[in-house]
Design a protein around this motif. Structure first.
Motif, mmCIF file in Angstrom:
data_model
loop_
_atom_site.group_PDB
_atom_site.id
_atom_site.type_symbol
_atom_site.label_atom_id
_atom_site.label_comp_id
_atom_site.label_asym_id
_atom_site.label_seq_id
_atom_site.Cartn_x
_atom_site.Cartn_y
_atom_site.Cartn_z
ATOM 1 N N VAL A 114 0.848 -1.194 0.000
ATOM 2 C CA VAL A 114 0.000 0.000 0.000
ATOM 3 C C VAL A 114 0.881 1.241 0.000
ATOM 4 O O VAL A 114 2.081 1.177 0.294
ATOM 5 C CB VAL A 114 -0.947 0.021 1.226
ATOM 6 C CG1 VAL A 114 -1.836 -1.214 1.230
ATOM 7 C CG2 VAL A 114 -0.160 0.125 2.536
ATOM 8 N N ARG A 232 1.207 -4.466 3.846
ATOM 9 C CA ARG A 232 -0.089 -4.386 4.515
ATOM 10 C C ARG A 232 0.056 -4.760 5.982
ATOM 11 O O ARG A 232 1.009 -5.403 6.390
ATOM 12 C CB ARG A 232 -1.086 -5.326 3.849
ATOM 13 C CG ARG A 232 -1.549 -4.821 2.486
ATOM 14 C CD ARG A 232 -2.499 -5.770 1.822
ATOM 15 N NE ARG A 232 -2.909 -5.197 0.548
ATOM 16 C CZ ARG A 232 -3.978 -4.437 0.384
ATOM 17 N NH1 ARG A 232 -4.747 -4.151 1.422
ATOM 18 N NH2 ARG A 232 -4.288 -3.945 -0.800
ATOM 19 N N ARG A 241 -6.750 6.145 2.874
ATOM 20 C CA ARG A 241 -8.023 5.426 2.892
ATOM 21 C C ARG A 241 -9.148 6.341 3.354
ATOM 22 O O ARG A 241 -10.279 6.221 2.909
ATOM 23 C CB ARG A 241 -7.915 4.198 3.814
ATOM 24 C CG ARG A 241 -9.087 3.250 3.683
ATOM 25 C CD ARG A 241 -8.819 1.950 4.399
ATOM 26 N NE ARG A 241 -8.798 2.113 5.848
ATOM 27 C CZ ARG A 241 -8.486 1.141 6.700
ATOM 28 N NH1 ARG A 241 -8.131 -0.043 6.240
ATOM 29 N NH2 ARG A 241 -8.512 1.345 7.998
ATOM 30 N N ASP A 261 -5.755 1.186 -0.068
ATOM 31 C CA ASP A 261 -6.147 0.213 0.964
ATOM 32 C C ASP A 261 -7.631 0.298 1.316
ATOM 33 O O ASP A 261 -8.026 0.061 2.457
ATOM 34 C CB ASP A 261 -5.294 0.417 2.228
ATOM 35 C CG ASP A 261 -5.200 -0.862 3.084
ATOM 36 O OD1 ASP A 261 -5.393 -1.954 2.534
ATOM 37 O OD2 ASP A 261 -4.929 -0.742 4.292
ATOM 38 N N SER A 264 -9.231 -3.083 2.679
ATOM 39 C CA SER A 264 -8.532 -3.728 3.786
ATOM 40 C C SER A 264 -9.489 -4.536 4.654
ATOM 41 O O SER A 264 -10.642 -4.155 4.872
ATOM 42 C CB SER A 264 -7.839 -2.672 4.647
ATOM 43 O OG SER A 264 -7.217 -3.269 5.764
ATOM 44 N N LYS A 286 -7.151 -5.506 -3.514
ATOM 45 C CA LYS A 286 -7.225 -6.065 -2.162
ATOM 46 C C LYS A 286 -5.942 -6.831 -1.856
ATOM 47 O O LYS A 286 -5.041 -6.926 -2.688
ATOM 48 C CB LYS A 286 -8.430 -6.993 -2.040
ATOM 49 C CG LYS A 286 -8.438 -8.143 -3.055
ATOM 50 C CD LYS A 286 -9.675 -9.009 -2.913
ATOM 51 C CE LYS A 286 -9.705 -10.095 -3.978
ATOM 52 N NZ LYS A 286 -10.885 -10.976 -3.840
ATOM 53 N N GLY A 287 -5.861 -7.381 -0.657
ATOM 54 C CA GLY A 287 -4.676 -8.117 -0.248
ATOM 55 C C GLY A 287 -4.563 -9.451 -0.966
ATOM 56 O O GLY A 287 -5.514 -9.956 -1.556
#
Length: 350
Positions: A114, A232, A241, A261, A264, A286-287
């Protein structure tokens, strides 16, 4: 060597293929061996990019400081960081996902890193300089984790030479994995290697590498646009964010939403995490560092509604029914994954 879609490597294989397309193999080697690397302008972007960034930065300085925002006397013996630059001009947004800069950051941090900050440095003539230090956020001199947690990309808006007050590095110091002591900072101040490169270049390094800068002995201003990226689950230095708008998400590519992010998992509330939002999120927003989660560095198509702002969750509210459904769904996915792994390991009958 031909790099395939090797699931065992996750997104690393896809990233390396694109870094090879960008001609950055030597930069990867330099990061590994010396702890920093310089990307020349022709691998960063068109010649117009540096002019666009310089114009945007100069306009920002005039907005922030008034008519004397670029006056030499205002910056005499000053080396100042300008915080929270991302929303000052769309070109700064685009710079945050520049393929060369973001690609090397992802090499160090993972493809779902991020954006932690976007700042500018303005330095005028004088004796002021940045002392030798490392960017690992814990100031203790104890040994630091081997894994890089955050990394910096500096885009040079003006030419860099030692006399122009260039940033400097202690090559190989990233291997020592500890913060510099006061005596070492003094020792390396005039022995560190100055980065000499033309405007439009990028210099990238990880948090372990010791660096500083030299005094500016020439007239005029030295200007830099900085992006810092983070793994992250670490707190960012600037609040993206919370401040990104839907318009900014729409005009930038999907990967920008990942840098912001907005998808998250954290922080959790009493009703756990938003499974539906996570499941439906676009790859790259996304992650996750699997092949299926990767977003190409070359994907510059505006997201235009495919990514959305993080909802305003009521973290204190508990929805028992929703939580039970989520837990049941999670358990079902885990069982399916385990069964699939067992099926692969079971020998086939002859």
């Amino acid at each position: 060597m031909e790099i395939g879609d090797w699931k065992s490597t996750g997104s690393v294989a896809l990233l390396h293929r694109e870094l090879r397309q960008l001609g950055l193999e030597s930069n990867i080697a330099e990061l590994s061996s010396f702890g920093f690397t310089v990307v020349p302008p022709e691998k960063v972007g068109p010649p117009t990019l540096v002019e666009e960034v310089r114009e945007a930065l100069e306009k920002t300085m005039l907005r922030r400081y008034g008519p004397d925002g670029l006056a030499p006397e205002r910056w005499a013996n000053v080396n100042d960081i300008q915080r929270f630059m991302l929303w000052e001009d769309p070109v700064f947004e685009r710079l945050s996902y520049n393929p060369a800069g973001l690609g090397l950051a992802q090499y160090l941090l993972g493809t779902d890193c991020v954006l932690s900050l976007c700042a500018a440095w303005v330095k005028g003539p004088g004796e002021i300089r940045t002392g030798i230090h490392g960017d690992y956020l814990d100031p203790a001199i104890n040994a630091q984790p081997d894994r890089v947690i955050n990394c910096n990309m500096h885009f040079m808006v003006t030419d860099y030479t030692k006399d122009d007050g260039a940033i400097s590095f202690v090559p190989g110091s990233h291997m020592w994995r500890r913060q510099v002591t006061a005596g070492e900072a003094e020792k390396w101040a005039d022995q560190a290697v100055a980065v000499e490169a033309p405007a439009g270049s990028m210099v990238i390094w990880g948090n372990h590498t010791w660096h500083g800068s030299y005094p500016k002995k020439t007239p005029g201003l030295r200007m830099t646009l900085q992006c810092e990226y983070m793994r992250r689950r670490h707190q960012t230095e600037e609040a993206y964010r919370e401040t990104v708008t839907q318009e900014a998400l729409d005009r930038n590519p999907v990967r920008f939403a990942g840098l912001m992010d907005v998808y998250s998992l954290f922080p959790f509330g009493k009703s756990d995490w938003d499974i539906e939002r996570q499941t439906n999120a676009e790859p790259g927003s996304k992650g996750g560092q699997s092949i299926n989660a990767y977003r190409s560095l070359f994907d510059m198509e505006p997201a235009n509604g495919r990514t959305t702002l993080r909802p305003r969750y009521d973290y204190m509210h508990h929805d028992g029914r929703m939580t039970s459904e989520r837990n049941a769904e999670r358990a079902q996915r885990m069982r399916a994954a385990q069964n699939g792994a067992q099926d692969k390991e079971r020998p086939k009958s002859s």
